[in-house]
Design an enzyme around this catalytic site. Structure first.
Site, PDB file in Angstrom:
ATOM      1  N   ASP A 329       8.155  34.595  -7.666  1.00  0.00           N
ATOM      2  CA  ASP A 329       9.274  35.366  -7.121  1.00  0.00           C
ATOM      3  C   ASP A 329       8.753  36.194  -5.942  1.00  0.00           C
ATOM      4  O   ASP A 329       7.574  36.100  -5.590  1.00  0.00           O
ATOM      5  CB  ASP A 329       9.888  36.277  -8.200  1.00  0.00           C
ATOM      6  CG  ASP A 329       8.932  37.393  -8.642  1.00  0.00           C
ATOM      7  OD1 ASP A 329       7.780  37.439  -8.135  1.00  0.00           O
ATOM      8  OD2 ASP A 329       9.328  38.206  -9.472  1.00  0.00           O
ATOM      9  N   ASP A 331       8.693  40.254  -4.620  1.00  0.00           N
ATOM     10  CA  ASP A 331       8.959  41.618  -5.074  1.00  0.00           C
ATOM     11  C   ASP A 331       8.871  42.593  -3.897  1.00  0.00           C
ATOM     12  O   ASP A 331       7.925  42.535  -3.115  1.00  0.00           O
ATOM     13  CB  ASP A 331       7.909  42.025  -6.123  1.00  0.00           C
ATOM     14  CG  ASP A 331       7.694  40.965  -7.201  1.00  0.00           C
ATOM     15  OD1 ASP A 331       8.538  40.871  -8.092  1.00  0.00           O
ATOM     16  OD2 ASP A 331       6.687  40.220  -7.125  1.00  0.00           O
ATOM     17  N   ASP A 457      13.023  40.375  -6.557  1.00  0.00           N
ATOM     18  CA  ASP A 457      13.133  41.649  -7.274  1.00  0.00           C
ATOM     19  C   ASP A 457      13.046  42.795  -6.284  1.00  0.00           C
ATOM     20  O   ASP A 457      12.114  42.843  -5.478  1.00  0.00           O
ATOM     21  CB  ASP A 457      11.974  41.809  -8.275  1.00  0.00           C
ATOM     22  CG  ASP A 457      12.271  41.171  -9.616  1.00  0.00           C
ATOM     23  OD1 ASP A 457      13.350  40.561  -9.760  1.00  0.00           O
ATOM     24  OD2 ASP A 457      11.417  41.277 -10.519  1.00  0.00           O
TER      25      ASP A 457
HETATM   26  P1  UTP Z   1       5.321  39.569 -11.198  1.00  0.00           P
HETATM   27  O1  UTP Z   1       5.759  39.132 -12.549  1.00  0.00           O
HETATM   28  O2  UTP Z   1       6.241  39.309 -10.086  1.00  0.00           O
HETATM   29  O3  UTP Z   1       3.903  38.901 -10.965  1.00  0.00           O
HETATM   30  O4  UTP Z   1       5.024  41.098 -11.311  1.00  0.00           O
HETATM   31  P2  UTP Z   1       3.130  38.591  -9.619  1.00  0.00           P
HETATM   32  O5  UTP Z   1       1.791  39.173  -9.769  1.00  0.00           O
HETATM   33  O6  UTP Z   1       3.915  39.003  -8.424  1.00  0.00           O
HETATM   34  O7  UTP Z   1       2.942  37.042  -9.655  1.00  0.00           O
HETATM   35  P3  UTP Z   1       4.048  35.906  -9.419  1.00  0.00           P
HETATM   36  O8  UTP Z   1       5.319  36.542  -9.000  1.00  0.00           O
HETATM   37  O9  UTP Z   1       4.150  35.211 -10.735  1.00  0.00           O
HETATM   38  O10 UTP Z   1       3.490  35.025  -8.392  1.00  0.00           O
HETATM   39  C1  UTP Z   1       4.469  41.866 -10.258  1.00  0.00           C
HETATM   40  C2  UTP Z   1       4.011  43.169 -10.757  1.00  0.00           C
HETATM   41  O11 UTP Z   1       5.096  43.965 -11.149  1.00  0.00           O
HETATM   42  C3  UTP Z   1       4.881  44.562 -12.387  1.00  0.00           C
HETATM   43  C4  UTP Z   1       3.845  43.725 -13.087  1.00  0.00           C
HETATM   44  O12 UTP Z   1       2.982  44.545 -13.819  1.00  0.00           O
HETATM   45  C5  UTP Z   1       3.131  43.045 -11.980  1.00  0.00           C
HETATM   46  O13 UTP Z   1       1.952  43.738 -11.746  1.00  0.00           O
HETATM   47  N1  UTP Z   1       6.122  44.549 -13.160  1.00  0.00           N
HETATM   48  C6  UTP Z   1       6.796  43.403 -13.308  1.00  0.00           C
HETATM   49  C7  UTP Z   1       6.566  45.683 -13.734  1.00  0.00           C
HETATM   50  O14 UTP Z   1       5.945  46.737 -13.584  1.00  0.00           O
HETATM   51  N2  UTP Z   1       7.697  45.656 -14.485  1.00  0.00           N
HETATM   52  C8  UTP Z   1       8.393  44.516 -14.671  1.00  0.00           C
HETATM   53  O15 UTP Z   1       9.401  44.531 -15.373  1.00  0.00           O
HETATM   54  C9  UTP Z   1       7.933  43.363 -14.059  1.00  0.00           C
HETATM   55 MN    MN Z   2       5.985  38.462  -8.198  1.00  0.00          MN
END
Ligand code: UTP
Ligand code: MN
Length: 533
Positions: A329, A331, A457
């Site tokens: 995703d 963020d 997100d």
């Molecule tokens: P992601 O699940 O998007 O992972 O969470 P990522 O590292 O970007 O990897 P992809 O997307 O699978 O490639 C990103 C960060 O956001 C935090 C997680 O701890 C993670 O470090 N996070 C995610 C939260 O703090 N709360 C949430 O509900 C989801």
């Molecule tokens: Mn992510």
């Protein structure tokens, strides 16, 4: 390798045969400047052997120095001797020869330096091993620098799959254990080739070690292979691949005999709005998002943010901030330099993007964090309490820019395989919620799709919490978990994406940068690109 010339018995310049004197004049073999290591040998035996050596015409040093050519030790490995050498101040002696006591005693018997044979040398292999053993791996991932250059991908892939399987089976503890083990291997500077290299490394439990051994010896782990083949794992993967479906829902469906999307479509299960959208865009959402796509979306979202609140700032977070080239995703973290100006921002941004036709799905949650109410150390306050928007973004080919046509064709083909044929069932109730663009797309005859769906997100944080949000949302997930474990266990502090609370001082520690938070935690700053634990 020991040069051959070292074997030669070099006559003493004085020609003396001295056997009874410790003076330098009586040194018969000047190319051998010996040092006997007291470690494990003991002081009295060392003294005795040193005197014996001197008597026989060897130069035996009392203190270690850079002039020493041969270090003699007893019952030590090369690793142990190197560790000792490294501890000697200013000792740069990479060329010093490490010999076993057997060479010394044989030389004493012969009355001259005997030929140095393989068995006399502390083994070279142990020296390599020593390098890994000596590579210090602190126990917490947040103390280590873990780049994307993983030297042990074969091993970490195996462990990660077992971690994923444990997580999908709601065995969080086991999942974390596998994730920790994988993270330790990711931080090593070289590929692991033998189990002995793993001695002393933190975070490797019996189960992980068994898996690693299997892979090293057989090229694959039987447990990983059988997990991959298991119907349950395959079903959990397919079903949780639907946005909005977690492991609990998937488990319930599997118990109802649903193992794939077709069976889900044929079942009477009603899906919530998120799951309907997830199913609708199944293929797109299971295709990795590229950095170029993330940047394209970034431009669109930022323009929307700035247009509804001038001066607001947006930062790419998550895996892309850590330098990943693809992600599941995208963020973004949004804030405004004036505290309070960010309030109410999310609904405005979402309305704007929706009006522009960019959102295929969105669900916004309000900011529910209140320092006074939530207090420190409440685990529930670790995450998710910001104003947040989970969305499915519609990225058109034009916006994607230089996307290759072939890519799009491939996606389009994949798309027509699964989700299109099943989306008719299980939706309905909330179809009206869906974006016009989708309805329009659906009514078209199957043609080449000119856009793709991407999970996006958005998180809004007040500027006072921005550094904590940035740190908390940059990941990796294990790095975050380890930061919180470090804070709690080592510092009696409680870290969340909102704040850092010091229990000893009973107060919050403020910070305006990630660097400051690391410093509050007594940790060396680790940049995002080295948080890929
Ligand atoms: P992601 O699940 O998007 O992972 O969470 P990522 O590292 O970007 O990897 P992809 O997307 O699978 O490639 C990103 C960060 O956001 C935090 C997680 O701890 C993670 O470090 N996070 C995610 C939260 O703090 N709360 C949430 O509900 C989801
Ligand atoms: Mn992510």
């Amino acid at each position: 390798m020991v040069p051959l010339k070292r074997r030669k018995v070099v006559p003493s310049p004085t020609g003396s045969t001295g056997t009874d004197c410790s003076s330098g004049d009586n040194v018969k073999f000047p190319q051998f400047i010996l040092f006997l290591l007291e470690r494990k040998m003991g002081a009295s035996r060392r003294r005795f052997l040193s005197q014996l050596g001197t008597k026989k015409g060897f130069q035996v040093e009392e203190k270690f120095s850079e002039s020493v050519t041969h270090v003699i030790s007893e019952s030590n490995s090369a690793a142990e001797v190197r560790t000792w050498l490294d501890s000697q101040a200013g000792a740069h002696t990479p060329s010093v020869h490490l010999l076993d006591i057997s060479w010394f005693t044989e030389s004493m018997r012969a009355g001259r330096p005997v030929q140095i044979l393989h068995g006399h040398k502390l083994q070279e292999q142990q020296t390599c091993e020593a390098e890994v053993l000596l590579f210090s791996v602190p126990s917490y991932a947040c103390q280590r620098r873990t780049t994307l250059q993983n030297q042990n991908a074969v091993l970490t892939d195996a462990l990660s799959l077992l971690a994923e399987n444990a997580e999908l089976s709601d065995e969080e503890g086991r999942g974390v254990a596998f994730r920790r083990a994988a993270a330790v291997l990711k931080s090593l500077p070289e590929p692991v080739t033998s189990m002995t290299q793993l001695r002393g490394l933190p975070g490797l439990g019996d189960h992980s070690l068994r898996v690693i051994k299997d892979v090293l010896e057989n090229g694959a782990s039987s447990e990983v292979e059988s997990t991959k083949r298991s119907e349950r794992y395959k079903a959990l993967k397919v079903l949780t691949g639907i946005f909005g479906v977690g492991s609990k829902t998937a488990d319930r469906w599997i118990r109802d005999g649903i193992h794939d999307l077709r069976q889900l479509g044929d079942s009477a299960h009603t899906l919530n709005r998120a799951q309907q959208a997830g199913l609708e865009h199944y293929d797109d959402l299971n295709q990795p998002v590229t950095k170029a796509e993330a940047d394209a979306i970034g431009e669109i979202v930022e323009a929307a943010v700035v247009s509804v609140l001038p001066g607001a700032r947006m930062t790419l977070i998550g895996g892309f901030r850590r330098g990943k080239q693809t992600g599941h995703d995208v963020d973004f973290l949004i804030t405004h330099p004036e505290e309070g100006r960010e309030v109410g921002l999310m609904p405005k941004v979402v309305s704007r993007l929706e009006a522009q036709g960019f959102l295929l799905y969105q669900k916004t949650t309000r900011n529910s964090y209140l320092e006074s109410k939530d207090g420190p150390g409440r685990p529930s306050s670790n995450m998710d309490r910001f104003e947040r928007c989970f969305s499915i973004f519609k990225l058109t080919e034009e916006e994607r820019g230089g996307m290759k046509r072939a890519d799009t064709e491939r996606e389009s083909d994949a798309h027509s395989h699964t989700s299109h044929q099943i989306h008719t069932r299980g939706r309905g109730l909330e179809a009206a919620d869906e974006d016009e663009g989708v309805a329009e797309e659906r009514s078209k005859p199957a043609g080449r799709k000119r856009w793709r769906a991407v999970r996006v997100d958005l998180v809004v944080s007040p500027i006072s919490q921005f550094a904590f949000a940035l740190l908390g949302w940059t990941g990796s997930k294990l790095f975050e978990r380890e930061l919180r474990r470090w804070a709690g266990h080592e510092k009696s502090m409680s870290l969340s994406s909102h704040a850092l609370y010091d229990s000893k001082q009973s107060r919050y520690l403020r910070a305006t940068s990630e660097e400051e938070i690391f410093s509050h935690l007594g940790l060396e700053f680790i940049p995002p690109s080295e948080r890929n634990a």
